[in-house]
Design a protein around this motif. Structure first.
Motif, mmCIF file in Angstrom:
data_model
loop_
_atom_site.group_PDB
_atom_site.id
_atom_site.type_symbol
_atom_site.label_atom_id
_atom_site.label_comp_id
_atom_site.label_asym_id
_atom_site.label_seq_id
_atom_site.Cartn_x
_atom_site.Cartn_y
_atom_site.Cartn_z
ATOM 1 N N THR A 71 -16.570 2.784 12.663
ATOM 2 C CA THR A 71 -15.369 1.967 12.515
ATOM 3 C C THR A 71 -14.909 2.002 11.065
ATOM 4 N N ASN A 72 -13.706 2.487 10.835
ATOM 5 C CA ASN A 72 -13.100 2.495 9.503
ATOM 6 C C ASN A 72 -12.043 1.402 9.426
ATOM 7 N N VAL A 73 -11.848 0.862 8.239
ATOM 8 C CA VAL A 73 -10.899 -0.237 8.051
ATOM 9 C C VAL A 73 -9.800 0.186 7.083
ATOM 10 N N LEU A 74 -8.567 0.018 7.528
ATOM 11 C CA LEU A 74 -7.395 0.320 6.698
ATOM 12 C C LEU A 74 -6.553 -0.948 6.568
ATOM 13 N N ARG A 75 -6.186 -1.285 5.331
ATOM 14 C CA ARG A 75 -5.346 -2.464 5.119
ATOM 15 C C ARG A 75 -3.880 -2.046 5.052
ATOM 16 N N ILE A 76 -3.065 -2.677 5.890
ATOM 17 C CA ILE A 76 -1.633 -2.435 5.878
ATOM 18 C C ILE A 76 -0.919 -3.770 5.683
ATOM 19 N N GLU A 77 0.322 -3.703 5.250
ATOM 20 C CA GLU A 77 1.133 -4.910 5.099
ATOM 21 C C GLU A 77 2.604 -4.512 5.116
ATOM 22 N N ALA A 78 3.395 -5.229 5.885
ATOM 23 C CA ALA A 78 4.830 -4.958 5.971
ATOM 24 C C ALA A 78 5.586 -5.967 5.119
ATOM 25 N N SER A 79 6.517 -5.479 4.317
ATOM 26 C CA SER A 79 7.320 -6.361 3.477
ATOM 27 C C SER A 79 8.521 -6.931 4.217
ATOM 28 N N LEU A 80 8.980 -6.222 5.254
ATOM 29 C CA LEU A 80 10.167 -6.633 6.004
ATOM 30 C C LEU A 80 9.876 -6.581 7.498
ATOM 31 N N ALA A 133 0.831 -1.211 0.000
ATOM 32 C CA ALA A 133 0.000 0.000 0.000
ATOM 33 C C ALA A 133 0.861 1.255 0.000
ATOM 34 N N ALA A 134 1.917 1.260 0.821
ATOM 35 C CA ALA A 134 2.810 2.415 0.888
ATOM 36 C C ALA A 134 3.554 2.605 -0.428
ATOM 37 N N THR A 175 -6.045 -0.272 -3.129
ATOM 38 C CA THR A 175 -5.647 -0.285 -1.717
ATOM 39 C C THR A 175 -6.824 -0.564 -0.777
ATOM 40 N N LEU A 176 -8.038 -0.696 -1.314
ATOM 41 C CA LEU A 176 -9.208 -0.933 -0.465
ATOM 42 C C LEU A 176 -9.137 -2.322 0.168
ATOM 43 N N PRO A 177 -9.668 -2.464 1.391
ATOM 44 C CA PRO A 177 -9.621 -3.757 2.089
ATOM 45 C C PRO A 177 -10.658 -4.735 1.566
ATOM 46 N N THR A 178 -10.483 -5.210 0.343
ATOM 47 C CA THR A 178 -11.407 -6.182 -0.235
ATOM 48 C C THR A 178 -11.180 -7.549 0.410
ATOM 49 N N PRO A 179 -12.202 -8.418 0.428
ATOM 50 C CA PRO A 179 -12.058 -9.745 1.051
ATOM 51 C C PRO A 179 -10.887 -10.519 0.440
ATOM 52 N N ARG A 180 -10.092 -11.130 1.312
ATOM 53 C CA ARG A 180 -8.913 -11.865 0.861
ATOM 54 C C ARG A 180 -8.556 -12.928 1.890
ATOM 55 N N ASP A 181 -8.272 -14.130 1.419
ATOM 56 C CA ASP A 181 -7.914 -15.223 2.326
ATOM 57 C C ASP A 181 -6.613 -14.917 3.058
ATOM 58 N N GLY A 182 -6.570 -15.302 4.319
ATOM 59 C CA GLY A 182 -5.350 -15.145 5.102
ATOM 60 C C GLY A 182 -5.166 -13.790 5.738
#
Length: 252
Positions: free
Chosen positions: A203-212, A58-59, A129-136
């Motif tokens: 309640t707002n939802v933000l999707r984040i993910e760290a690569s490292l 996302a970043a 970047t929207l938090p769409t449904p995703r497994d895991g």
């Protein structure tokens, strides 16, 4: 543990500045000055709160959009500069361009085309970047208040509550469910994603993910009172073993 950051434009620029300074002192002053005029401002964009040092999908999209918008603004600025120069060049009546072409073609047409292209690109990028449904996907909760943050993360024996530190796994999309206890706040971890407001009663939802794996700095990006400047937090991204160990810790 501090986040390991891959080499990027800002890092490369920061490391080259001492070379440019030596060039300025030892020779090639004009060339060094022209490079410094670009390098010094951009080098100031580095650091844990820089959106130009992304460490997550996302970043990275946010940083890409920034560079694309910079390119679009450079095109428009170049056109304006050229038109200013052309306006001072003496021409005979036969070579003059009609006002309709200057105003309609260059003034409105060109700038509108660039701005519309940037808008379309931003919409497509924002949609991804929207938090769409995703497994895991891992779900966590973040509650802003005056003037700190409380988090809840999933554990083996139940939810694990922490204050000032959000724990997430590396390489896994994490949906942060953001709320507030009092006034409007804004959840922001520049190296992992964009901003998301915490609004009372919603309640707002933000999707984040760290690569490292590592520690990423976050803060409230919405003025929320006299303690706003100190309303900061950290996001600790764990590798697989670290995340498993954290989830085995005692719920609080």
């Amino acid at each position: 543990m501090e986040a390991r950051r891959p080499g990027n434009r800002i890092d490369q620029l920061r490391f080259r500045i001492p070379i440019l300074v030596r060039a300025l002192v030892g020779g090639g002053r004009a060339h060094a000055l022209s490079l410094l005029s670009i390098g010094v401002p951009l080098a100031g964009c580095a650091g844990p709160f820089s959106t130009l040092e992304p460490n997550g999908p996302a970043a990275e999209r946010v940083a890409t959009l920034w560079w694309v918008m910079l390119g679009g603004s450079a095109l428009i600025s170049t056109l304006v500069a050229v038109l200013i120069v052309v306006a001072f060049v003496k021409r005979d009546s036969e070579t003059r361009v009609s006002p309709k072409l200057w105003i309609g073609g260059f003034g409105l047409g060109f700038t509108s085309a660039v701005l519309m292209a940037l808008l379309a690109y931003a919409l497509v990028l924002g949609e991804s970047t929207l938090p769409t449904p995703r497994d895991g996907t891992v779900a966590v909760a973040a509650e802003g208040r005056q003037w700190d943050w409380r988090f809840r993360q999933p554990g083996v024996s139940g939810e694990i509550a922490t204050e000032g530190v959000l724990n997430i796994p590396v390489g896994v999309p994490v949906d942060v469910h953001i709320t507030t206890q009092d006034v409007i706040h804004s959840f922001w971890v520049p190296q992992l994603a964009g901003k998301m407001d915490a609004i009372p009663g919603k309640t707002n939802v933000l999707r984040i993910e760290a690569s490292l794996p590592g520690t990423y700095e976050g803060r409230c990006a919405e003025f929320c009172g006299i303690g706003h400047a100190g309303n900061v937090f950290r996001v600790v991204a764990h590798d697989a073993d670290g995340w498993a160990a954290f989830q085995r810790s005692e719920p609080r």
